[in-house]
Design an enzyme around this catalytic site. Structure first.
Site, PDB file in Angstrom:
ATOM      1  N   GLU A 160     -21.292  28.049   6.523  1.00 23.47           N
ATOM      2  CA  GLU A 160     -20.410  26.927   6.836  1.00 23.47           C
ATOM      3  C   GLU A 160     -21.112  25.580   6.979  1.00 23.47           C
ATOM      4  O   GLU A 160     -21.111  24.987   8.071  1.00 23.47           O
ATOM      5  CB  GLU A 160     -19.612  27.228   8.109  1.00 23.47           C
ATOM      6  CG  GLU A 160     -18.761  28.463   8.005  1.00 23.47           C
ATOM      7  CD  GLU A 160     -17.769  28.616   9.154  1.00 23.47           C
ATOM      8  OE1 GLU A 160     -17.809  27.823  10.108  1.00 23.47           O
ATOM      9  OE2 GLU A 160     -16.930  29.534   9.083  1.00 23.47           O
ATOM     10  N   GLU A 353     -16.123  36.169   6.565  1.00 19.65           N
ATOM     11  CA  GLU A 353     -15.686  36.160   7.965  1.00 19.65           C
ATOM     12  C   GLU A 353     -14.173  36.081   8.009  1.00 19.65           C
ATOM     13  O   GLU A 353     -13.563  35.316   7.254  1.00 19.65           O
ATOM     14  CB  GLU A 353     -16.199  34.930   8.742  1.00 19.65           C
ATOM     15  CG  GLU A 353     -17.622  35.005   9.171  1.00 19.65           C
ATOM     16  CD  GLU A 353     -18.061  33.761   9.959  1.00 19.65           C
ATOM     17  OE1 GLU A 353     -17.240  33.136  10.657  1.00 19.65           O
ATOM     18  OE2 GLU A 353     -19.253  33.424   9.845  1.00 19.65           O
TER      19      GLU A 353
HETATM   20  C1  BGC Z   1     -18.714  30.696  12.478  1.00 14.58           C
HETATM   21  C2  BGC Z   1     -19.037  31.671  13.581  1.00 14.58           C
HETATM   22  C3  BGC Z   1     -18.058  31.492  14.717  1.00 14.58           C
HETATM   23  C4  BGC Z   1     -16.666  31.794  14.208  1.00 14.58           C
HETATM   24  C5  BGC Z   1     -15.574  31.676  15.250  1.00 14.58           C
HETATM   25  C6  BGC Z   1     -17.241  30.533  12.209  1.00 14.58           C
HETATM   26  O1  BGC Z   1     -16.969  29.183  12.084  1.00 14.58           O
HETATM   27  O2  BGC Z   1     -19.433  31.009  11.317  1.00 14.58           O
HETATM   28  O3  BGC Z   1     -20.361  31.474  13.976  1.00 14.58           O
HETATM   29  O4  BGC Z   1     -18.376  32.265  15.822  1.00 14.58           O
HETATM   30  O5  BGC Z   1     -16.343  30.921  13.171  1.00 14.58           O
HETATM   31  O6  BGC Z   1     -15.466  30.367  15.719  1.00 14.58           O
END
Ligand code: BGC
Length: 438
Positions: A160, A353
């Site tokens: 990100e 993610e």
């Molecule tokens: C990030 C993580 C973060 C997650 C939840 C993403 O933006 O890569 O490090 O914990 O979102 O906020």
């Protein structure tokens, strides 16, 4: 609590689809005294930066408990584990030994290591405003590849860069805490350049299967008015296309190239070095409208009045305890939009993610969130988007940046006093889902 029974069987994903979970070094490792400091150590030491005043000095103590984490991964039955190497640890004497052992343990447990080379914990001596940091990153990539490359299944250069630029350098709510507004744009360019240089360095070191984890979400205009549409378009350029266009079509969205430092045309050739797959972190869409000249509080952020947009609530939707709306179908929309925009220039996609913050171990809301998003992903696959994998954020409750330990994204509960790990209801649910996918 509203309980929602998830009853319809999950459709089957294509054979070979990669199921995994993600974490990052600074958020779980702890053992800060065994490595060099990062910008996050400096930032969290400053009063008022982190909501609960906490730091990640101990976090989940995964540095000392990685055997427990690996056992949890094996019990869950995931194909892959996405974790990051801490650049300051890699730069510390013996720092790579830890990752060497972790990678061996994962392989022995039948879990494929997916390594992120940078997840925001920059060594304190470095600065993304400096172009040289991009070359230093390529050196870091090379060092890690030479040590771990024989066992790593996939590489992720950066996590990100959009959030790291915006939150860390434009708004100052993440490390290193700068509030540069649009003067932060070189930070984006230098990270993208670092990505391209690292892709080349990894390949030169014999490593393959390389991607990036970029955050994306659909941007919805608050209304059909020209002002709202214009504001939404700008937001979409700044948070989405600024980070995908250079990688996938080798140019910046109109108007942005001129704002970047250095020989931008030459750099874009490096940035657009072909990658093997494109990683998307997806959480929620954003509703955006025209600015109304006042600072606003949104999702834990304070957005300055001078921004050329405001962020509005998405009504009639459940929200996570972070206040983020739960909109699974926006994931299908996002992927269809990528396919439409980039066509054959889009390599296979991995969702690197996806997840949500809720309290408690009987986390039925998380099950509903994941169930909805995995189904939405399946619809995108059916519609012809070449998606090859899905990673839940996160294995464990961990240090959630400026929110400290107040937000819990884990499939496994972490007791931050005793460091005991307790699988939540969602862990068992995902384990059963994965079994049914085999
Ligand atoms: C990030 C993580 C973060 C997650 C939840 C993403 O933006 O890569 O490090 O914990 O979102 O906020």
């Amino acid at each position: 609590m509203i309980r929602r029974m998830v009853t319809n069987p999950m459709p089957q994903f294509p054979a070979g689809f990669l199921w995994g979970v993600s974490t990052s070094a600074h958020q779980i490792e702890g053992a800060a005294d065994t490595r060099e400091p990062s910008v996050w150590d400096v930032f969290t030491a400053e009063p008022g930066r982190v909501k609960d005043g906490s730091t990640a000095a101990v976090a989940c103590d995964s540095y000392h408990r990685s055997h427990e984490d690996v056992a949890l991964l094996a019990g869950l039955g995931v194909d892959a584990y996405r974790f990051s190497v801490s650049w300051p640890r890699v730069a510390s004497p013996g720092g790579l030994d830890f990752y060497d052992r972790l990678v061996d343990a994962l392989c022995a447990a039948g879990v494929r290591p997916v390594v992120t080379l940078f997840h925001w914990d920059l060594p304190v001596a470095l600065d993304w405003l400096e172009r040289d940091t991009a070359s230093r990153f390529a050196d870091h990539a090379c060092v890690v590849a030479e040590r771990l490359g024989d066992r790593v299944a996939k590489w992720i250069t950066l996590n990100e860069p959009a959030e790291h630029t915006l939150l860390g350098h434009a708004l100052g709510v993440h490390a290193p805490g700068r509030r540069l507004m649009f003067d932060a744009l070189p930070v984006a360019h230098h990270q993208l350049l670092a990505h391209g240089l690292a892709v080349r360095a990894l390949r030169a070191a014999g490593a393959g299967d390389i991607g990036i984890a970029n955050s994306h979400g659909p941007t919805w205009a608050a209304s059909e008015s020209p002002e709202d549409r214009e504001a939404a378009e700008f937001y979409d350029l700044l948070l989405n296309r600024l980070f995908s266009d250079p990688l996938l079509i080798g140019r910046y969205p109109e108007g942005f190239g001129e704002l970047m430092p250095g020989d931008v045309e030459a750099d874009l050739k490096v940035i657009a070095e072909p990658i093997d797959w494109y990683g998307i972190n997806y959480y929620a869409p954003t509703r955006v409208g025209a600015p109304h000249g006042a600072e606003i509080e949104f999702g834990g952020l304070s957005l300055p009045a001078e921004l050329p947009f405001t962020v509005r609530e998405i009504e009639d939707r459940p929200v996570t305890d972070f206040g983020w709306p739960v909109v699974p179908e926006a994931l299908t929309e996002l992927l269809a939009g990528f396919r439409e925009r980039y066509g054959d220039r889009l390599p296979p996609v991995l969702i690197t993610e996806n997840g949500c913050s809720y309290q408690g171990v009987d986390d039925q809301e998380r099950i509903a969130y994941l169930d909805g998003h995995i189904r939405a992903l399946h619809r995108a696959v059916e519609a012809g988007v070449d998606v090859r994998g899905y990673f839940v954020w996160s294995l464990l409750d961990n240090f959630e940046w400026a929110e400290g330990y107040t937000r819990r994204f884990g499939l496994v509960h972490t007791d931050f006093e005793t460091l005991e790990r307790t699988p939540k209801a969602s862990y068992a649910w995902l384990r059963d889902l994965l079994r049914a996918q085999r």
